[in-house]
Design an enzyme around this catalytic site. Structure first.
Site, PDB file in Angstrom:
ATOM      1  N   ASP A   2      13.839  12.347   0.539  1.00 46.31           N
ATOM      2  CA  ASP A   2      14.613  13.510   1.013  1.00 46.31           C
ATOM      3  C   ASP A   2      15.657  13.982  -0.003  1.00 46.31           C
ATOM      4  O   ASP A   2      16.135  15.109   0.081  1.00 46.31           O
ATOM      5  CB  ASP A   2      15.334  13.184   2.329  1.00 46.31           C
ATOM      6  CG  ASP A   2      14.352  12.966   3.472  1.00 46.31           C
ATOM      7  OD1 ASP A   2      13.134  13.019   3.219  1.00 46.31           O
ATOM      8  OD2 ASP A   2      14.791  12.738   4.608  1.00 46.31           O
ATOM      9  N   ARG A   5      12.128   0.289  10.180  1.00 47.76           N
ATOM     10  CA  ARG A   5      13.357   1.040  10.462  1.00 47.76           C
ATOM     11  C   ARG A   5      14.320   0.290  11.377  1.00 47.76           C
ATOM     12  O   ARG A   5      15.194   0.893  11.983  1.00 47.76           O
ATOM     13  CB  ARG A   5      13.006   2.397  11.078  1.00 47.76           C
ATOM     14  CG  ARG A   5      12.352   3.376  10.121  1.00 47.76           C
ATOM     15  CD  ARG A   5      12.442   4.792  10.635  1.00 47.76           C
ATOM     16  NE  ARG A   5      11.736   5.740   9.777  1.00 47.76           N
ATOM     17  CZ  ARG A   5      12.272   6.332   8.723  1.00 47.76           C
ATOM     18  NH1 ARG A   5      13.512   6.059   8.371  1.00 47.76           N
ATOM     19  NH2 ARG A   5      11.578   7.190   7.998  1.00 47.76           N
ATOM     20  N   LYS A  46      17.181   4.924  -2.138  1.00 43.60           N
ATOM     21  CA  LYS A  46      15.799   5.372  -1.930  1.00 43.60           C
ATOM     22  C   LYS A  46      15.743   6.474  -0.896  1.00 43.60           C
ATOM     23  O   LYS A  46      16.442   6.381   0.112  1.00 43.60           O
ATOM     24  CB  LYS A  46      14.976   4.173  -1.425  1.00 43.60           C
ATOM     25  CG  LYS A  46      13.610   4.509  -0.923  1.00 43.60           C
ATOM     26  CD  LYS A  46      13.342   4.072   0.511  1.00 43.60           C
ATOM     27  CE  LYS A  46      14.096   4.861   1.540  1.00 43.60           C
ATOM     28  NZ  LYS A  46      13.654   4.681   2.913  1.00 43.60           N
ATOM     29  N   THR A  47      15.028   7.497  -1.092  1.00 50.43           N
ATOM     30  CA  THR A  47      14.549   8.434  -0.071  1.00 50.43           C
ATOM     31  C   THR A  47      13.964   9.657  -0.747  1.00 50.43           C
ATOM     32  O   THR A  47      14.575  10.228  -1.664  1.00 50.43           O
ATOM     33  CB  THR A  47      15.611   8.886   0.967  1.00 50.43           C
ATOM     34  OG1 THR A  47      14.996   9.854   1.828  1.00 50.43           O
ATOM     35  CG2 THR A  47      16.872   9.494   0.389  1.00 50.43           C
ATOM     36  N   GLY A  79      11.620   4.992   5.431  1.00 46.64           N
ATOM     37  CA  GLY A  79      10.390   5.667   5.017  1.00 46.64           C
ATOM     38  C   GLY A  79      10.005   5.309   3.591  1.00 46.64           C
ATOM     39  O   GLY A  79      10.858   5.057   2.749  1.00 46.64           O
ATOM     40  N   ASP A  91      20.329   6.573   3.260  1.00 42.48           N
ATOM     41  CA  ASP A  91      21.752   6.556   3.616  1.00 42.48           C
ATOM     42  C   ASP A  91      22.034   5.585   4.756  1.00 42.48           C
ATOM     43  O   ASP A  91      22.979   4.790   4.684  1.00 42.48           O
ATOM     44  CB  ASP A  91      22.263   7.966   3.923  1.00 42.48           C
ATOM     45  CG  ASP A  91      21.418   8.715   4.931  1.00 42.48           C
ATOM     46  OD1 ASP A  91      20.277   8.302   5.184  1.00 42.48           O
ATOM     47  OD2 ASP A  91      21.886   9.724   5.470  1.00 42.48           O
ATOM     48  N   ASP A  92      21.202   5.617   5.803  1.00 40.66           N
ATOM     49  CA  ASP A  92      21.455   4.722   6.937  1.00 40.66           C
ATOM     50  C   ASP A  92      21.297   3.251   6.542  1.00 40.66           C
ATOM     51  O   ASP A  92      22.103   2.407   6.924  1.00 40.66           O
ATOM     52  CB  ASP A  92      20.496   5.044   8.098  1.00 40.66           C
ATOM     53  CG  ASP A  92      20.870   6.355   8.790  1.00 40.66           C
ATOM     54  OD1 ASP A  92      22.072   6.678   8.841  1.00 40.66           O
ATOM     55  OD2 ASP A  92      19.955   7.052   9.263  1.00 40.66           O
TER      56      ASP A  92
HETATM   57  P1  FBP Z   1      14.003   7.817   4.820  1.00 34.97           P
HETATM   58  O1  FBP Z   1      15.224   8.615   5.125  1.00 34.97           O
HETATM   59  O2  FBP Z   1      13.951   6.502   5.490  1.00 34.97           O
HETATM   60  O3  FBP Z   1      13.761   7.696   3.351  1.00 34.97           O
HETATM   61  O4  FBP Z   1      12.745   8.603   5.363  1.00 34.97           O
HETATM   62  C1  FBP Z   1      12.672   9.974   5.204  1.00 34.97           C
HETATM   63  C2  FBP Z   1      11.454  10.556   5.864  1.00 34.97           C
HETATM   64  O5  FBP Z   1      10.348  10.554   4.997  1.00 34.97           O
HETATM   65  C3  FBP Z   1      11.776  11.968   6.335  1.00 34.97           C
HETATM   66  O6  FBP Z   1      11.521  12.899   5.332  1.00 34.97           O
HETATM   67  C4  FBP Z   1      10.931  12.096   7.566  1.00 34.97           C
HETATM   68  O7  FBP Z   1      11.482  12.977   8.501  1.00 34.97           O
HETATM   69  C5  FBP Z   1      10.923  10.706   8.124  1.00 34.97           C
HETATM   70  O8  FBP Z   1      11.095   9.845   7.037  1.00 34.97           O
HETATM   71  C6  FBP Z   1       9.643  10.367   8.828  1.00 34.97           C
HETATM   72  O9  FBP Z   1       9.781   9.129   9.418  1.00 34.97           O
HETATM   73  P2  FBP Z   1       8.585   8.153   9.789  1.00 34.97           P
HETATM   74  O10 FBP Z   1       8.152   7.506   8.535  1.00 34.97           O
HETATM   75  O11 FBP Z   1       9.207   7.146  10.674  1.00 34.97           O
HETATM   76  O12 FBP Z   1       7.492   8.962  10.378  1.00 34.97           O
END
Ligand code: FBP
Length: 552
Positions: A202, A142, A199-200, A78, A172-173
Site C-alpha cells: 500500500d 493477521r 512492509k506493505t 498481507g 503500520d499495524d
Molecule cells: P497490509 O497492510 O497487511 O500490507 O495489507 C495490505 C493489503 O494488501 C491491502 O491492500 C488490502 O486491502 C488488504 O491487504 C487485503 O487483505 P487480505 O489479504 O486479508 O485479503
C-alpha cells in the site's frame, strides 16, 4: 519443486547493497527523536522505548565482536514482494556478524509466536527462497499481538529456544504491535529485543526516514503492466470503458503511482475526494464529464483508476463507517441476530439520521459489506467492496439521463477489473529484491548492537544501491493517537497521499490532457530483471518525484 527458467536464473541474483553494509561497521547514535504527534501521551505509554536516538552505521577499520544471538522472524499481514529477501538478508547478516547465530521462523504470522509454531531456517531453505515472491517460506497472518498473555506466550517460546530477538516484518499495524511488544519486554527486562521492517504494497508506511515500504515498487509495476495492456486493448478495439480498482486499503499511493506510470483517462485519488468533501455523486459526475467529452470527440473508450479505499474517504460514508465501527465493536447482540435483514434493520435503527440516509442510499451488497467483520485491526475489508461496479452502475444511470437530454451521444460499454492479489506475490523487482535484502541485513545489525523498539531503515533510495544509507528508526517516532474500535490508542500514523506533494501535483497538472487524448497512454510492459539499469532498476515515480527529481 519444479521451477520456471526465470525462477532458476533469478535464484542466482545477488542483491545490490549499500556500500556501508559491505564493509566493517561501527554503530553510531544520532539525534534523539519524538513521536509524529501527541508526544506527551506517547512518552507516557512507552517509558522504555520513547525518544531513543536514530541509529547510523559507519565504516570502521575492523568489525566489532558481535555476541552470538538467536533470532525469530515473523511475517505479518498481507503479502508483499520481497519478504523472502528480507529473511535472506537477515540470515546472511546474522551469519556474517557471528557464524554461530541462528534464525528461526514463526509459522503463519504472529500466531506462530503465541502457539509456539516455529522452525529453524537453514542455508538450504533460505537458498530455495532467495529473490522469490510470496511469504510461503513461513507463511503470514493477521493475528494482532496486543494482549499480555500473548506476550507471555512469546517469552515462553523464546526462553525455550534461547531466542534473543524477534523481527516483525509488517505494515503500520504490525509495527505498532512490534513496538508495544518491545516496550513490554524491555519493561520486564526479559532480554528479548524486537525489531520491525516496513512492509506493505500500500506504500502508506513512510516518513522522511522510512522512504517507502517494500513491495510497493513491484506491486505497482505489475498493476501498471496490466493497466498498460488494457489501455492498448482499449485503444485498439475502441469500444470499452475499463473501470479498474486497485488495491491499497486506505491510502491511494498505488492508484497514484499506477496513474503516473500509465497516464489513464481518469484517476481518482481518495485523499482529494476527502479534502474537497466530494459526495459519491460528485465523483461519478467527474467521471461522466470525461466520458461525455471523449464521446464528443468520437472516443467511446477509456480507463478509470479507482483506489480500493475510495468509499471510506467520502466524508458522509466515512462518518457512517465510524458510527458502524463504534456500534459493532464486540457487539454480540448484532451477531446473534443471524439474518441479513434483521441486522440491516438493527443498524438502521441505531445510526444517526444523516448516516442512516447514506446507508440506505448504498446498494444493499455494499451497505452489507460495511457491517461485516473487520480484520483483526478493526479495518473494514475494503478489498471485498466492489466499488468499480458501483461507479459503473451510477455512471450508466447518469449517462442515460444525459442521453435523454441529448447532451450525451456516445456508447457506454464497460468492463470492471480489480487488481490486487495479482501483484502481492510477484517476483520482486530488482528494487525490492535489493531494498529488502538490505532491510534484513540492517535488522541483523540492529539486533547484534542490542537495539530494541527500532525499525530497520534504508534511505536515499533513488540513488544507486551502493549509495543507500542504512540505519534504525525508533518506532515510537512514527506514532500518534488514533481512534480504533471506539478507543484512542497509539498507532503508527498512516502516510496518506500528500495533496501538496510532487506526485499528486504532477497528476493534477497532467490529468486534463490525459483525459482527452489517448496518445498519452503509457504501456510500461512487464518488470525486467535482466538488462540495462534504466530498464531494470528504476524506483517508483512517486519516490522519484518526492525526492524532487524529474520523471519526464
Ligand atoms: P497490509 O497492510 O497487511 O500490507 O495489507 C495490505 C493489503 O494488501 C491491502 O491492500 C488490502 O486491502 C488488504 O491487504 C487485503 O487483505 P487480505 O489479504 O486479508 O485479503
Amino acid at each position: 519443486m519444479k521451477k520456471s527458467p526465470l525462477q532458476i536464473a533469478r535464484a542466482w541474483y545477488m542483491p545490490k547493497m549499500p556500500k556501508v553494509l559491505q564493509d566493517n561497521i561501527v554503530i553510531r547514535e544520532g539525534e534523539k527523536t519524538e513521536s509524529a504527534a501527541d508526544q506527551s501521551e506517547i512518552a507516557e505509554l512507552f517509558p522504555n522505548t520513547y525518544g531513543m536516538p536514530l541509529i547510523y552505521f559507519d565504516k570502521s577499520e575492523q568489525m566489532p565482536d558481535f555476541p552470538q544471538v538467536n533470532v525469530g522472524v515473523i511475517l505479518s499481514g498481507g503479502q508483499a514482494p520481497g519478504g523472502h529477501n528480507v529473511i535472506a538478508g537477515l540470515y546472511d547478516g546474522l551469519k556474517r556478524l557471528n557464524s554461530a547465530n541462528k534464525l528461526y521462523g514463526f509459522i503463519g504470522g504472529p500466531s506462530g509466536l503465541i502457539e509456539h509454531k516455529v522452525r529453524q531456517l537453514n542455508k538450504e531453505t533460505i537458498d530455495e527462497y532467495r529473490n522469490t515472491g510470496g511469504f510461503d517460506i513461513i507463511g503470514s497472518g493477521r493475528t494482532k499481538l496486543e494482549e499480555e498473555w500473548q506476550f507471555e506466550k512469546g517469552i515462553e517460546i523464546c526462553k525455550m529456544l534461547n531466542i534473543n530477538a524477534i523481527v516483525v516484518i509488517g505494515g503500520d499495524d504490525s509495527n505498532t504491535n512490534a513496538c508495544v511488544l518491545a516496550e513490554y519486554y524491555k519493561k520486564k527486562k526479559c532480554g528479548i529485543q524486537v525489531i520491525g521492517c516496513p512492509k506493505t504494497i500500500d506504500g502508506d508506511l513512510k516518513n522522511e526516514i522510512i522512504e517507502t515500504s517494500f513491495g510497493f515498487d513491484t506491486a505497482c509495476k505489475v498493476y501498471s503492466e496490466l493497466i498498460g495492456n488494457i489501455q492498448r486493448d482499449a485503444n485498439s478495439a475502441k469500444k470499452y470503458w475499463h473501470f479498474i480498482r486497485l488495491m491499497g486499503r486506505s491510502a491511494s499511493h498505488i492508484a497514484l503511482e499506477c496513474a503516473l506510470q500509465t497516464q489513464p483517462n481518469v484517476a481518482i485519488i481518495s485523499e482529494e475526494v476527502e479534502a474537497k468533501a466530494l459526495t459519491l455523486d460528485d465523483v461519478v459526475e467527474s467521471i461522466v464529464n470525461a466520458i461525455v467529452k471523449r464521446a464528443d470527440a468520437g472516443l467511446n473508450f477509456g480507463t478509470v483508476l479507482i483506489p480500493e479505499g475510495l468509499i471510506e474517504f467520502i466524508p458522509a460514508v466515512k462518518k457512517l463507517i465510524s458510527e458502524l465501527n463504534d456500534m459493532l465493536a464486540d457487539n454480540e447482540e448484532f451477531v446473534e441476530l443471524g439474518t441479513e435483514d434483521a441486522q440491516r434493520e438493527y443498524v438502521k435503527g441505531r445510526l444517526s439520521e444523516e448516516s442512516c440516509k447514506v446507508f440506505r442510499s448504498l446498494p444493499k451488497g455494499i451497505a452489507r459489506q460495511l457491517t461485516l467483520d473487520r480484520d483483526p485491526h478493526g479495518n473494514v475489508q475494503v478489498s471485498l467492496i466492489e466499488t468499480e461496479k458501483l461507479l459503473i452502475e451510477m455512471a450508466a444511470k447518469r449517462l442515460a439521463q444525459l442521453k435523454a437530454e441529448k447532451i450525451y451521444k456516445g456508447k457506454f460499454a464497460t468492463i470492471g477489473h480489480f487488481f490486487g492479489y495479482e501483484g502481492r506475490c510477484a517476483i520482486p523487482s530488482n528494487f525490492d529484491a535489493d531494498y529488502c535484502y538490505s532491510l534484513g541485513f540492517t535488522a541483523a545489525l540492529l539486533i547484534s548492537a542490542g537495539k530494541t523498539g527500532y525499525m530497520a531503515s534504508v534511505r536515499n533510495l533513488t540513488a544507486p544501491a551502493s549509495e543507500w544509507v542504512a540505519g534504525g528508526v525508533p518506532i515510537t517516532m512514527l506514532f500518534n493517537m488514533e481512534k480504533r474500535k471506539g478507543k484512542f490508542v497509539p498507532v503508527i500514523q498512516k502516510a496518506l497521499v500528500n495533496l501538496n506533494g510532487a506526485p499528486f501535483k504532477y497528476l493534477e497538472q497532467h490529468r486534463e490532457e490525459w483525459a482527452n487524448d489517448q496518445l498519452n497512454y503509457i504501456y510500461p510492459g512487464p518488470i525486467q530483471y535482466f538488462g540495462p539499469s534504466e530498464v531494470c532498476d528504476q524506483p517508483t515515480r512517486t519516490l522519484t518525484l518526492e525526492k524532487g527529481e524529474k520523471i519526464d
